[in-house]
Design a protein around this motif. Structure first.
Motif, PDB file in Angstrom:
ATOM      1  N   LYS A 221      92.210  -7.533 -34.263  1.00  0.00           N
ATOM      2  CA  LYS A 221      92.396  -8.313 -32.113  1.00  0.00           C
ATOM      3  C   LYS A 221      93.390  -9.356 -32.345  1.00  0.00           C
ATOM      4  N   GLY A 222      93.075 -10.726 -33.807  1.00  0.00           N
ATOM      5  CA  GLY A 222      94.106 -12.222 -33.719  1.00  0.00           C
ATOM      6  C   GLY A 222      95.121 -11.502 -33.787  1.00  0.00           C
ATOM      7  N   PRO A 223      95.562 -13.104 -33.938  1.00  0.00           N
ATOM      8  CA  PRO A 223      97.090 -13.247 -33.403  1.00  0.00           C
ATOM      9  C   PRO A 223      97.445 -12.828 -34.582  1.00  0.00           C
ATOM     10  N   ALA A 224      97.585 -12.146 -35.910  1.00  0.00           N
ATOM     11  CA  ALA A 224      98.270 -12.187 -36.816  1.00  0.00           C
ATOM     12  C   ALA A 224      98.449 -10.632 -35.974  1.00  0.00           C
TER      13      ALA A 224
ATOM     14  N   VAL B 213     102.212 -24.730 -29.251  1.00  0.00           N
ATOM     15  CA  VAL B 213     103.197 -25.048 -29.907  1.00  0.00           C
ATOM     16  C   VAL B 213     103.992 -25.062 -31.384  1.00  0.00           C
ATOM     17  N   GLN B 214     104.821 -24.737 -31.120  1.00  0.00           N
ATOM     18  CA  GLN B 214     105.401 -23.996 -32.087  1.00  0.00           C
ATOM     19  C   GLN B 214     106.112 -24.928 -33.818  1.00  0.00           C
TER      20      GLN B 214
ATOM     21  N   ARG C 223      99.254 -27.990 -39.693  1.00  0.00           N
ATOM     22  CA  ARG C 223      99.166 -28.113 -38.209  1.00  0.00           C
ATOM     23  C   ARG C 223      99.434 -26.277 -37.832  1.00  0.00           C
ATOM     24  N   LYS C 224     100.282 -25.871 -38.762  1.00  0.00           N
ATOM     25  CA  LYS C 224     100.580 -24.775 -38.369  1.00  0.00           C
ATOM     26  C   LYS C 224      99.740 -22.977 -38.418  1.00  0.00           C
ATOM     27  N   ALA C 225      98.771 -23.686 -39.370  1.00  0.00           N
ATOM     28  CA  ALA C 225      98.714 -22.901 -40.165  1.00  0.00           C
ATOM     29  C   ALA C 225      96.708 -21.990 -39.354  1.00  0.00           C
ATOM     30  N   PHE C 226      96.443 -24.078 -38.101  1.00  0.00           N
ATOM     31  CA  PHE C 226      95.287 -23.869 -37.333  1.00  0.00           C
ATOM     32  C   PHE C 226      96.060 -23.861 -36.353  1.00  0.00           C
ATOM     33  N   GLY C 227      97.684 -23.274 -35.526  1.00  0.00           N
ATOM     34  CA  GLY C 227      97.686 -22.536 -34.756  1.00  0.00           C
ATOM     35  C   GLY C 227      98.736 -24.167 -33.962  1.00  0.00           C
TER      36      GLY C 227
ATOM     37  N   ILE D 155      87.516 -12.174 -25.982  1.00  0.00           N
ATOM     38  CA  ILE D 155      87.645 -13.452 -25.400  1.00  0.00           C
ATOM     39  C   ILE D 155      88.202 -14.418 -26.198  1.00  0.00           C
ATOM     40  N   ALA D 156      87.314 -14.567 -27.211  1.00  0.00           N
ATOM     41  CA  ALA D 156      87.402 -15.783 -28.068  1.00  0.00           C
ATOM     42  C   ALA D 156      88.445 -15.945 -29.183  1.00  0.00           C
ATOM     43  N   ILE D 157      88.677 -14.408 -29.638  1.00  0.00           N
ATOM     44  CA  ILE D 157      89.973 -14.074 -30.476  1.00  0.00           C
ATOM     45  C   ILE D 157      91.413 -14.153 -29.352  1.00  0.00           C
ATOM     46  N   ARG D 158      91.147 -13.277 -28.973  1.00  0.00           N
ATOM     47  CA  ARG D 158      92.362 -13.301 -28.237  1.00  0.00           C
ATOM     48  C   ARG D 158      92.890 -14.707 -27.616  1.00  0.00           C
ATOM     49  N   SER D 159      92.119 -15.441 -26.915  1.00  0.00           N
ATOM     50  CA  SER D 159      92.227 -17.186 -26.703  1.00  0.00           C
ATOM     51  C   SER D 159      92.675 -17.605 -27.627  1.00  0.00           C
ATOM     52  N   THR D 160      93.059 -17.437 -28.834  1.00  0.00           N
ATOM     53  CA  THR D 160      93.410 -17.794 -30.152  1.00  0.00           C
ATOM     54  C   THR D 160      92.524 -19.598 -30.558  1.00  0.00           C
TER      55      THR D 160
END
Length: 591
Positions: A570-573, A582-583, A426-430, A541-546
């Motif tokens: 550019k991604g979440p990392a 969701v944390q 769950r965490k790995a996929f965001g 935009i797709a990347i920034r949307s996460t």
């Protein structure tokens, strides 16, 4: 293994008979006209892959959830001791044709560097096997190879070879290597130009081959690299979800008759040389001559020789880049289509295992399903217009529709169930909310994309009758905006199909036909979808949307940082302090 295969065949036959009977009952009002029988026949052609995907997903989910070690449950081979030194010699085969030399050098340099750091480089030789027919690109390849030779001198030998005669395409390229240098090595790891593998993944495959002498081909589970292409990002997220349950489920019953996908796989060279030379198909026309989809044929020939062909369903360290836009995606699929249809001449080869023969038949049906689906949809629409009574039973028709719809998306839904059940995934996929939103959007995307591909397959197969062929040209890599005129020129048949579908829908009760609206909307907007999803802007935009996040973006493996991928920059990392939808409190899953 025989018991598993009988069980799976029973599931397949029972499901096929049940759905066939349900569709026949749906078409029963007013008796069976020739059009009814045509619709039923088309429906039956589409069923095998749908049913197989469903049961692979169900079995895969059960294995993932209830097996202590899912990989061992479906690939019961000795995995070897990671601390044990390698004893064999392996050739790394980078097969290229008119590729970007800079990107290729980045990938190869990183792979070799990682093997050097792991202290294993002495057991490998890198071969850059070129089928390039453009002199300027060939010069860049030669210069790249010279730099690699200088950089890794004394650590790993690097050999460059360019064929002047490209006979046999990629299969001929590998065959030429086997004839020239095969006797110098035990194994060959086949790589495409966009392939990338970690040192652990490479040495893990080699150790398994060393300790399991009856394995002829061992295929790794290939996942998509983080991408800044909007088209590829959504597509490979869906593939990532569908692949794990599907591959585990199929490996459960295929066992030692597993698949070979032509890259990111390791071959035992001697039996490959002795038994896997491809025949030249006699006759004239696009389905004769060189076999384009060589991999599955090589797999069944290896199995016929008594060696096992297995897939290792581990999502770790084995990557590829997916087509960056819709037109390249279609072109790749049409090459596979032409190659798979050639299998009709090979199904009767003597000595094949029953599972191998079934795999060739299913590979043909995978593409025949497209014109059958077009025929089914068109026939059903026409039937409703030419009868003065209700030609379908609403109750059984709804049952067929929602059953098939569930079966189609079962591989993705099965993996989603496993992801949501595990904190690390769950965490790995965001996070669960992001996963659910991403899956919902991807399913809609896939529903719109499917008829676009079906029209392309159908028209191409019609063209084969008149000698049209796809050949083996250079593949598009990297984000590049498609020109609007080109997209409209290539996709106008899909647009017409969408217009016809929309016209039909406008005369129906929307409460009854709403589930098939994407079937018309997708093709109608094919040109817009192709252009928009090819732009760097929408990719960013797709990347920034996460959304459509894959584990390698949440916690990038160290080896991927060598590639300087824009998606990771550019991604979440790369975004400090980004709030998750969701944390989670667990460590990211190992990719």
């Amino acid at each position: 293994m025989t018991t598993r295969r009988i069980f799976f065949a029973t599931l397949l036959a029972t499901s096929f008979a049940g759905l066939a009977a349900l569709m026949a009952l749906t078409l029963s009002p007013g008796g069976y006209t020739p059009l009814d029988l045509f619709i039923l026949a088309c429906f039956l052609v589409t069923l095998p892959w749908t049913i197989i995907g469903f049961w692979n997903a169900v079995i895969g989910l059960f294995v993932m959830r209830f097996s202590r070690n899912p990989v061992t449950a479906v690939c019961p081979i000795d995995h070897g001791d990671a601390a044990r030194p390698l004893t064999s010699s392996t050739a790394l085969l980078s097969c290229v044709r008119n590729e970007d030399a800079e990107s290729l050098e980045t990938n190869l340099s990183s792979m070799v560097t990682r093997l050097v750091r792991a202290g294993q480089a002495g057991h490998f030789t890198l071969y850059v096997l070129s089928d390039t027919d453009m002199d300027d690109i060939a010069l860049q390849e030669q210069q790249m190879a010279a730099r690699l030779q200088e950089r890794f001198a004394g650590k790993m030998e690097v050999i460059y070879r360019r064929r002047s005669n490209n006979k046999g395409f990629k299969a001929g390229n590998v065959e030429d290597f086997c004839d020239r240098w095969g006797d110098q090595h035990d194994f060959a790891l086949v790589l495409d130009a966009d392939s990338y593998m970690s040192a652990d993944a490479i040495t893990g495959l080699v150790r398994r081959m060393e300790i399991n002498p009856k394995i002829g081909i061992l295929q790794s589970l290939v996942v998509g690299l983080p991408t800044d292409s909007a088209f590829a990002r959504v597509f490979q997220f869906g593939m990532r979800l569908g692949m794990r349950s599907y591959t585990i489920g199929s490996a459960w019953w295929q066992g030692d008759c597993g698949p070979y996908w032509g890259h990111n796989a390791i071959l035992r060279i001697q039996p490959f040389k002795d038994h896997c030379r491809l025949p030249e198909l006699p006759g004239k026309g696009p389905l004769s001559g060189t076999i384009l989809s060589h991999d599955q044929v090589e797999a069944v020939l290896m199995r016929r020789a008594g060696y096992e062909v297995r897939v290792l369903p581990l999502e770790t360290g084995s990557y590829e880049a997916n087509p960056p836009h819709l037109l390249e995606f279609i072109r790749r699929d049409l090459r596979w289509c032409q190659g798979n249809l050639q299998y009709r001449r090979l199904v009767g080869m003597p000595g094949l295992k029953p599972v191998s023969r079934a795999q060739l038949v299913l590979a043909i049906l995978m593409f025949l399903g497209s014109p059958a689906w077009i025929g089914f949809m068109t026939g059903a629409a026409v039937l409703g217009m030419v009868t003065d009574y209700m030609p379908y039973r609403a109750d059984t028709g709804a049952a067929v529709f929602f059953t098939v719809l569930t079966m189609v998306f079962a591989p993705k839904l099965a993996t989603v169930a496993d992801v949501l059940a595990r904190k690390d995934l769950r965490k790995a996929f965001g996070g669960p909310l992001r996963v659910l939103v991403s899956v919902g959007a991807e399913i809609l995307y896939a529903a719109m994309l499917a008829p676009i591909m079906a029209v392309a397959h159908t028209l191409f197969m019609g063209g084969l009758i008149f000698g049209k062929t796809i050949g083996w040209g250079a593949q598009a890599r990297g984000v590049q905006r498609l020109p609007v005129p080109l997209a409209l020129q290539k996709l106008w048949p899909q647009t017409l199909f969408g217009l016809a579908g929309l016209a039909w829908l406008s005369g129906q009760d929307i409460a009854l036909v709403w589930p098939v609206v994407p079937v018309a909307i997708g093709p109608l907007l094919a040109g817009l979808i192709a252009v928009a999803t090819s732009t760097r802007t929408l990719g960013n935009i797709a990347i920034r949307s996460t959304l459509w996040r894959i584990p390698e973006e949440t916690a990038p493996p160290e080896e991927l940082l060598d590639l300087h991928l824009p998606a990771l920059a550019k991604g979440p990392a790369a975004v400090s302090g980004e709030p998750d939808l969701v944390q989670g409190d667990a460590k990211p899953a190992e990719a």
